[in-house]
Design a protein around this motif. Structure first.
Motif, PDB file in Angstrom:
ATOM      1  N   LEU A 147       0.926  -1.555   0.538  1.00  0.00           N
ATOM      2  CA  LEU A 147       0.557  -0.132  -0.209  1.00  0.00           C
ATOM      3  C   LEU A 147       1.036   1.392  -0.309  1.00  0.00           C
ATOM      4  N   GLY A 148       2.137   0.818   0.395  1.00  0.00           N
ATOM      5  CA  GLY A 148       3.260   2.707  -0.076  1.00  0.00           C
ATOM      6  C   GLY A 148       2.758   3.320   1.785  1.00  0.00           C
ATOM      7  N   PRO A 149       3.497   4.292   1.930  1.00  0.00           N
ATOM      8  CA  PRO A 149       4.167   4.458   3.689  1.00  0.00           C
ATOM      9  C   PRO A 149       2.912   6.093   3.239  1.00  0.00           C
ATOM     10  N   THR A 160       8.334   5.748   8.520  1.00  0.00           N
ATOM     11  CA  THR A 160      10.132   6.102   8.608  1.00  0.00           C
ATOM     12  C   THR A 160       9.742   7.325   7.684  1.00  0.00           C
ATOM     13  N   ARG A 161       8.670   7.221   6.638  1.00  0.00           N
ATOM     14  CA  ARG A 161       8.833   8.372   6.045  1.00  0.00           C
ATOM     15  C   ARG A 161       8.331   9.161   6.036  1.00  0.00           C
ATOM     16  N   ARG A 162       6.640   9.229   7.137  1.00  0.00           N
ATOM     17  CA  ARG A 162       5.477   9.751   7.200  1.00  0.00           C
ATOM     18  C   ARG A 162       5.733  10.343   8.557  1.00  0.00           C
ATOM     19  N   PRO A 163       5.724  11.217   9.177  1.00  0.00           N
ATOM     20  CA  PRO A 163       5.183  11.173  10.464  1.00  0.00           C
ATOM     21  C   PRO A 163       3.811  11.070  10.684  1.00  0.00           C
ATOM     22  N   LEU A 164       3.210  10.446  12.443  1.00  0.00           N
ATOM     23  CA  LEU A 164       2.168  10.391  12.047  1.00  0.00           C
ATOM     24  C   LEU A 164       0.924  11.564  12.071  1.00  0.00           C
ATOM     25  N   PRO A 191       2.353   6.465  22.019  1.00  0.00           N
ATOM     26  CA  PRO A 191       1.486   7.488  20.772  1.00  0.00           C
ATOM     27  C   PRO A 191       2.686   7.806  19.807  1.00  0.00           C
ATOM     28  N   ASP A 192       3.714   7.729  20.022  1.00  0.00           N
ATOM     29  CA  ASP A 192       4.831   7.808  18.782  1.00  0.00           C
ATOM     30  C   ASP A 192       5.222   7.047  17.530  1.00  0.00           C
ATOM     31  N   THR A 193       5.123   6.219  18.629  1.00  0.00           N
ATOM     32  CA  THR A 193       5.983   4.599  17.741  1.00  0.00           C
ATOM     33  C   THR A 193       4.463   3.977  17.189  1.00  0.00           C
ATOM     34  N   ASP A 205      15.709  -3.547   7.503  1.00  0.00           N
ATOM     35  CA  ASP A 205      15.873  -2.119   7.786  1.00  0.00           C
ATOM     36  C   ASP A 205      14.434  -2.993   9.006  1.00  0.00           C
ATOM     37  N   ILE A 206      12.820  -3.754   7.984  1.00  0.00           N
ATOM     38  CA  ILE A 206      11.545  -3.745   8.688  1.00  0.00           C
ATOM     39  C   ILE A 206      11.742  -5.363  10.869  1.00  0.00           C
TER      40      ILE A 206
END
Length: 297
Positions: free
Chosen positions: A162-164, A171-175, A198-200, A225-226
């Motif tokens: 589905l993509g980031p 890791t590419r976009r903030p929540l 709530p951050d991770t 990486d994952i």
């Protein structure tokens, strides 16, 4: 045994819908698990315990006992068994229809496939089956799909398909704030609220009910990486709360990708014979007698 004399109208809620899932496999899906009798619940409970032990290489009896005692059959929206062409159960899955952060959402319940039948496209086909049933009711707006996992390959599959822009955390976009609200509501519904970072979106001690390990061997995805991310952040009893947004367009892309992978799997190897899909036989395995007799097509 589901007596053939049962009324086809008054007892339809007891019978699963059985149909082809992917080449060589069929699905038996119960759409009203809450209506199942105590005997049928006991049979399914035993099947799920056995399948989980084989799928994860660890004893999950305490986990399933706690879930059933906590009202699993009364809460789950749909529950399914996956069977091979001879009717032997080889996997399972289910989902819950919810409202999270004020919007329709789907929580994907624990899913597993026994090792000998992995890499056959079962899990992907099962998720596509579930999502298609729900997204067709709201194809334009779609819905949030939530799951809790400590398997890096599960996360990798969703992220890469589905993509980031649609799958969080990544890791590419903030929540986004909405994703945080969805995850928080899901954690509260699961009883994991205090354990959610709530951050991770890591849920600490999510699998506290397990006496031993969740997996007999630590799972890997094959993506360094994952795998490193899970090794650093997800403890032995922790899980990652994954939030994905699905709509008809995303589902169509996933279905096309799955079809392409299926064609590759069916290609004959050098010197070998093509794998045949075909229509699976009616389930006759002793483990399913009493559950699937007179099932609906």
């Amino acid at each position: 045994m589901l007596d053939r004399a049962l009324s086809p109208t008054s007892d339809r809620h007891l019978l699963p819908t059985v149909r082809d899932l992917c080449p060589g496999y069929r699905i038996a899906r119960w759409d009203s698990p809450a209506a199942l009798t105590a005997d049928r619940r006991a049979r399914l409970h035993a099947l799920l315990r056995g399948l989980a032990a084989r799928a994860f290489g660890a004893d999950h009896s305490a986990y399933w006992h706690a879930r059933v005692e906590g009202g699993f059959f009364d809460r789950v929206t749909a529950l399914a068994l996956v069977m091979d062409r001879t009717g032997v159960p080889v996997g399972w899955g289910g989902y819950h229809r919810l409202h999270l952060a004020g919007r329709p959402a789907l929580y994907l319940d624990a899913t597993g496939v026994v090792p000998a039948h992995r890499r056959s496209g079962i899990t992907s086909a099962l998720m596509t089956h579930f999502l298609t049933r729900e997204i067709r009711t709201r194809p334009l707006r779609g819905m949030d799909v939530v799951m809790r996992t400590r398997h890096p390959a599960v996360y990798a599959g969703w992220l890469h398909n589905l993509g980031p822009q649609r799958v969080f955390p990544n890791t590419r976009r903030p929540l986004p704030a909405r994703v945080r609200r969805v995850a928080a509501d899901a954690a509260d519904w699961l009883g994991d609220g205090p354990g959610l970072d709530p951050d991770t979106l890591v849920v600490r001690d999510a699998y506290r009910v397990f006496d031993g390990d969740v997996y007999g061997v630590r799972p890997r995805s094959g993506h360094s990486d994952i795998d490193d991310l899970f090794a650093r952040t997800v403890g032995p009893k922790d899980a990652l709360m994954v939030v994905a947004h699905m709509d008809a367009a995303a589902l169509a892309r996933c279905a096309l990708a799955r079809a392409a992978r299926s064609r590759v799997r069916r290609m004959p190897s050098l010197g070998g014979r093509p794998r045949r899909g075909g229509r699976a036989a009616a389930p006759v395995h002793p483990d399913t007698v009493g559950l699937l007799t007179a099932a609906r097509p």
